[in-house]
Write a protein that holds these residues in place. Structure first.
Motif, PDB file in Angstrom:
ATOM      1  N   UNK A 132       0.833  -1.204   0.000  1.00  0.00           N
ATOM      2  CA  UNK A 132       0.000   0.000   0.000  1.00  0.00           C
ATOM      3  C   UNK A 132       0.873   1.262   0.000  1.00  0.00           C
ATOM      4  N   UNK A 133       1.953   1.234   0.753  1.00  0.00           N
ATOM      5  CA  UNK A 133       2.846   2.393   0.807  1.00  0.00           C
ATOM      6  C   UNK A 133       3.502   2.648  -0.547  1.00  0.00           C
ATOM      7  N   UNK A 134       3.939   1.579  -1.215  1.00  0.00           N
ATOM      8  CA  UNK A 134       4.570   1.725  -2.529  1.00  0.00           C
ATOM      9  C   UNK A 134       3.578   2.279  -3.541  1.00  0.00           C
ATOM     10  N   UNK A 135       2.375   1.729  -3.548  1.00  0.00           N
ATOM     11  CA  UNK A 135       1.353   2.194  -4.499  1.00  0.00           C
ATOM     12  C   UNK A 135       1.025   3.657  -4.254  1.00  0.00           C
ATOM     13  N   UNK A 136       0.844   4.034  -2.988  1.00  0.00           N
ATOM     14  CA  UNK A 136       0.511   5.416  -2.688  1.00  0.00           C
ATOM     15  C   UNK A 136       1.633   6.358  -3.112  1.00  0.00           C
ATOM     16  N   UNK A 137       2.880   5.944  -2.900  1.00  0.00           N
ATOM     17  CA  UNK A 137       4.010   6.771  -3.327  1.00  0.00           C
ATOM     18  C   UNK A 137       4.014   6.966  -4.839  1.00  0.00           C
ATOM     19  N   UNK A 138       3.743   5.890  -5.580  1.00  0.00           N
ATOM     20  CA  UNK A 138       3.732   5.983  -7.032  1.00  0.00           C
ATOM     21  C   UNK A 138       2.572   6.845  -7.526  1.00  0.00           C
ATOM     22  N   UNK A 139       1.430   6.763  -6.855  1.00  0.00           N
ATOM     23  CA  UNK A 139       0.287   7.592  -7.241  1.00  0.00           C
ATOM     24  C   UNK A 139       0.555   9.073  -6.979  1.00  0.00           C
ATOM     25  N   UNK A 140       1.347   9.341  -5.953  1.00  0.00           N
ATOM     26  CA  UNK A 140       1.636  10.730  -5.582  1.00  0.00           C
ATOM     27  C   UNK A 140       2.783  11.318  -6.383  1.00  0.00           C
ATOM     28  N   UNK A 141       3.483  10.480  -7.169  1.00  0.00           N
ATOM     29  CA  UNK A 141       4.640  10.952  -7.929  1.00  0.00           C
ATOM     30  C   UNK A 141       4.214  11.378  -9.323  1.00  0.00           C
ATOM     31  N   UNK A 142       4.496  12.626  -9.751  1.00  0.00           N
ATOM     32  CA  UNK A 142       4.131  13.049 -11.106  1.00  0.00           C
ATOM     33  C   UNK A 142       4.819  12.181 -12.148  1.00  0.00           C
ATOM     34  N   UNK A 143       4.134  12.007 -13.275  1.00  0.00           N
ATOM     35  CA  UNK A 143       4.699  11.223 -14.370  1.00  0.00           C
ATOM     36  C   UNK A 143       5.847  11.984 -14.996  1.00  0.00           C
ATOM     37  N   UNK A 144       6.985  11.314 -15.166  1.00  0.00           N
ATOM     38  CA  UNK A 144       8.159  11.960 -15.764  1.00  0.00           C
ATOM     39  C   UNK A 144       7.992  12.098 -17.258  1.00  0.00           C
ATOM     40  N   UNK A 145       8.562  13.156 -17.805  1.00  0.00           N
ATOM     41  CA  UNK A 145       8.602  13.310 -19.252  1.00  0.00           C
ATOM     42  C   UNK A 145       7.345  13.837 -19.871  1.00  0.00           C
ATOM     43  N   UNK A 146       6.380  14.243 -19.054  1.00  0.00           N
ATOM     44  CA  UNK A 146       5.175  14.813 -19.633  1.00  0.00           C
ATOM     45  C   UNK A 146       4.261  13.796 -20.269  1.00  0.00           C
ATOM     46  N   UNK A 147       4.461  12.490 -19.993  1.00  0.00           N
ATOM     47  CA  UNK A 147       3.608  11.471 -20.585  1.00  0.00           C
ATOM     48  C   UNK A 147       2.222  11.524 -19.982  1.00  0.00           C
ATOM     49  N   UNK A 148       1.288  10.866 -20.663  1.00  0.00           N
ATOM     50  CA  UNK A 148      -0.100  10.861 -20.226  1.00  0.00           C
ATOM     51  C   UNK A 148      -0.354   9.578 -19.462  1.00  0.00           C
TER      52      UNK A 148
END
Length: 446
Positions: A132-148
Motif C-alpha cells: 500500500x505504501x509503494x502504491x501510494x508513493x507511485x500515485x503521488x509521484x508526477x509522471x516523468x517526461x510529460x507522458x499521459x
C-alpha cells in the motif's frame, strides 16, 4: 463476502479513479495483492499476450502495472517471460510505473526483476502494508517526461478500402481540424491560468505535445499527407523505429515535420526498402510512443500493404474508421478488407464506416452499405473533388479557405467524435465496456 459488499468495494475502486493491472495467471498471489491494495483502487488480473499488451494498456488505463516474479512449477520459464514483459513495458509505456510482485523466500525473483529494470519489489504475503505504501508513493509521484498516465490516448486509424477513395485527404483535414480545437483549448487554459501566450506559442508549434495532434502518414502513394500540407522532413517512420529509446517529447517536437499550427506528421521513408529491417513489433511501438506523448494520433493507412501491421494498429487504436465510396470496386474491396481483418482477429465491432463522395443518387445509401457489411456508420462526406483539389494544389486545406464548406462541416462532425473522448475520465467508458466474463478477474478480497 456477499454480492452487495463486492459491488460496494468495486464502486469505491471506480470512484477513486485508480486502476491497477497485475500481469499474472496465479490466483493465490493475486488475491493477496488485491487484499493489500484494498480501497486504493480496482485491481485487474490477466496475462495479456505481447501483441495485445498496448491495446490492453489503453483500455484498462492502469496507474501501476504489477508483474508476477514468483516461481511456479506449473509455469516453466515464468521469470524470463516476466522480465521480457517488464522490458517491453519500459519501451511502450515508460510513464506507467512497474512493480515486481514476488516472495522474499525466493530471491531469484527479486534478482530477475532487478535485472529487468524493475526497481520496486513487494511481497504481499508478508508485508501488505508495504504494498500500500509503494502504491501510494507511485500515485503521488508526477509522471516523468510529460507522458499521459491517465490512459486518455486518443487515436483513430483510417483504413481506405483501396487507393483513391480519399483517405489521405480526409486524414489531413481531420487532423487539421482537431489540431485547431486543441490549439484553442490550450489557449483557453493558458488564459485561465493568467499566462500570456507568445507569438510563437500562438502559432501552435510550441504547444506541448499533449496539446497537439500527430498524423501518421502510412498511406500510398508515400508522403501524400505531407505533400497536401506542404511540409517535409528527413525524419521518417524508419528513423523513428530505429530510435525508439530516444523518442521523447524533445526529439519528436523537433525532428517531426510540423505545420505552423502545430500539426506534426511522420511519414514512411521514400525508399520503402528501409522498412525491410524494421520489425512489426517496433513499428507498432512507434505508434504507441506517439500515442503516449501526443494528445491525439490520426493514422492514415489507406493503401498500406502489410495486413499484419495494419491489423496490429487496428487492435491497438481507440477508433478504427474504414473509408469507402459507393463504387462497385470500392465495395468489393471493402468486403475483402473486412475478411482479411477478421482472419487477423480484428473484431468487426471495433470498426466504423465512412462513405466518401457520398450521393444517394449513386446507388446504395450509406446506411444500406453499413447494414450490408454489419458496420456502424460513422458519417458521410460529400463529393467536393474540385474544391479539395484546388486547395491541396495550393498547399492549403479546405477549411483554411472555406470553413463553411459542406465537406468541412462533415469533417467537423468526425472531429467532434474524437474530441468528445477527451471528456471521458481516464478512458473509463472503454474500460467498462470490455469488462466481460473471461477477460478480467475481479480481485476484490476482504
Amino acid at each position: 463476502m456477499s454480492d452487495m459488499k463486492t459491488h460496494a468495494r468495486e464502486w469505491v475502486g471506480l470512484q477513486s479513479g485508480n486502476r491497477f493491472l497485475f500481469c499474472s495467471k496465479g490466483d493465490g498471489v493475486a488475491a493477496q495483492l488485491g487484499q493489500a491494495i484494498g480501497d486504493l483502487g480496482m485491481l485487474t488480473q490477466e496475462a495479456p499476450a505481447v501483441e495485445d499488451l498496448a491495446k490492453r494498456l489503453a483500455e484498462i488505463a492502469p496507474q501501476v502495472v504489477f508483474l508476477d516474479f514468483t516461481l511456479s512449477e506449473d509455469e516453466p520459464g515464468k521469470l524470463f517471460r516476466s522480465a521480457e514483459l517488464a522490458r517491453l513495458l519500459a519501451r511502450i509505456a515508460p510513464g506507467i510505473p512497474r512493480v515486481a510482485v514476488g516472495l522474499l523466500s525466493q530471491p531469484e525473483g527479486a534478482i530477475a526483476a532487478l535485472r529487468a529494470g524493475v526497481s520496486d519489489f513487494v511481497d504481499p504475503s508478508v508485508a501488505p502494508q508495504e504494498v500500500k505504501d509503494v502504491v501510494q508513493r507511485l500515485l503521488d509521484t508526477p509522471v516523468a517526461g510529460g507522458g499521459r498516465a491517465d490512459g486518455q490516448r486518443r487515436s483513430v486509424l483510417l483504413l481506405g478500402t483501396r487507393p483513391g477513395v480519399g483517405t489521405s485527404t480526409l486524414a489531413v483535414h481531420l487532423a487539421g481540424l482537431v489540431q485547431d480545437r486543441m490549439k484553442q483549448a490550450h489557449a483557453l487554459r493558458a488564459g485561465a491560468s493568467g499566462a500570456k501566450p507568445s507569438k510563437t506559442a500562438e502559432a501552435g508549434a510550441m504547444q506541448p505535445l499533449s496539446s497537439r495532434v500527430a498524423l501518421l502518414d502510412l498511406g500510398w502513394p508515400v508522403g501524400d499527407c505531407q505533400l497536401y500540407l506542404n511540409i517535409g522532413s528527413d525524419f521518417d517512420f524508419a528513423e523513428a523505429a530505429r530510435n525508439l529509446r530516444r523518442l521523447d517529447p524533445t526529439l519528436l517536437g523537433s525532428a517531426m515535420a510540423h505545420t505552423a499550427n502545430g500539426l506534426s506528421v511522420l511519414a514512411l521513408p521514400r525508399d520503402l526498402g528501409q522498412m525491410r529491417d524494421i520489425s512489426q513489433s517496433d513499428s507498432l511501438l512507434v505508434f504507441e510512443r506517439l500515442r503516449q506523448h501526443f494528445g491525439v494520433v490520426v493514422a492514415d493507412a489507406g493503401g498500406f500493404n502489410n495486413p499484419d501491421f495494419v491489423a496490429g494498429l487496428a487492435r491497438t487504436s481507440q477508433q478504427n474508421w474504414i473509408v469507402t465510396d459507393q463504387s462497385v470496386g470500392a465495395l468489393v474491396s471493402l468486403a475483402g478488407l473486412l475478411q482479411e481483418l477478421e482472419q487477423l482477429h480484428v473484431d468487426r465491432r471495433s470498426l466504423g464506416l465512412i462513405v466518401n463522395r457520398y450521393d444517394e443518387r449513386y446507388g446504395m445509401t450509406a446506411q444500406q452499405i453499413a447494414e450490408r457489411f454489419q458496420l456502424e456508420l460513422v458519417g458521410t462526406l460529400p463529393d467536393r473533388t474540385l474544391a479539395l483539389m484546388v486547395c491541396t494544389n495550393q498547399g492549403r486545406l479546405l477549411h483554411e479557405e472555406a470553413e463553411r464548406d459542406v465537406y468541412v462541416r462533415a469533417v467537423h462532425a468526425l472531429a467532434e467524435k474524437l474530441s468528445t473522448e477527451e471528456h471521458t475520465p481516464g478512458g473509463r467508458a472503454s474500460w467498462l465496456a470490455t469488462w466481460l466474463p473471461g477477460v478480467h478477474r475481479r480481485m476484490v478480497v476482504d
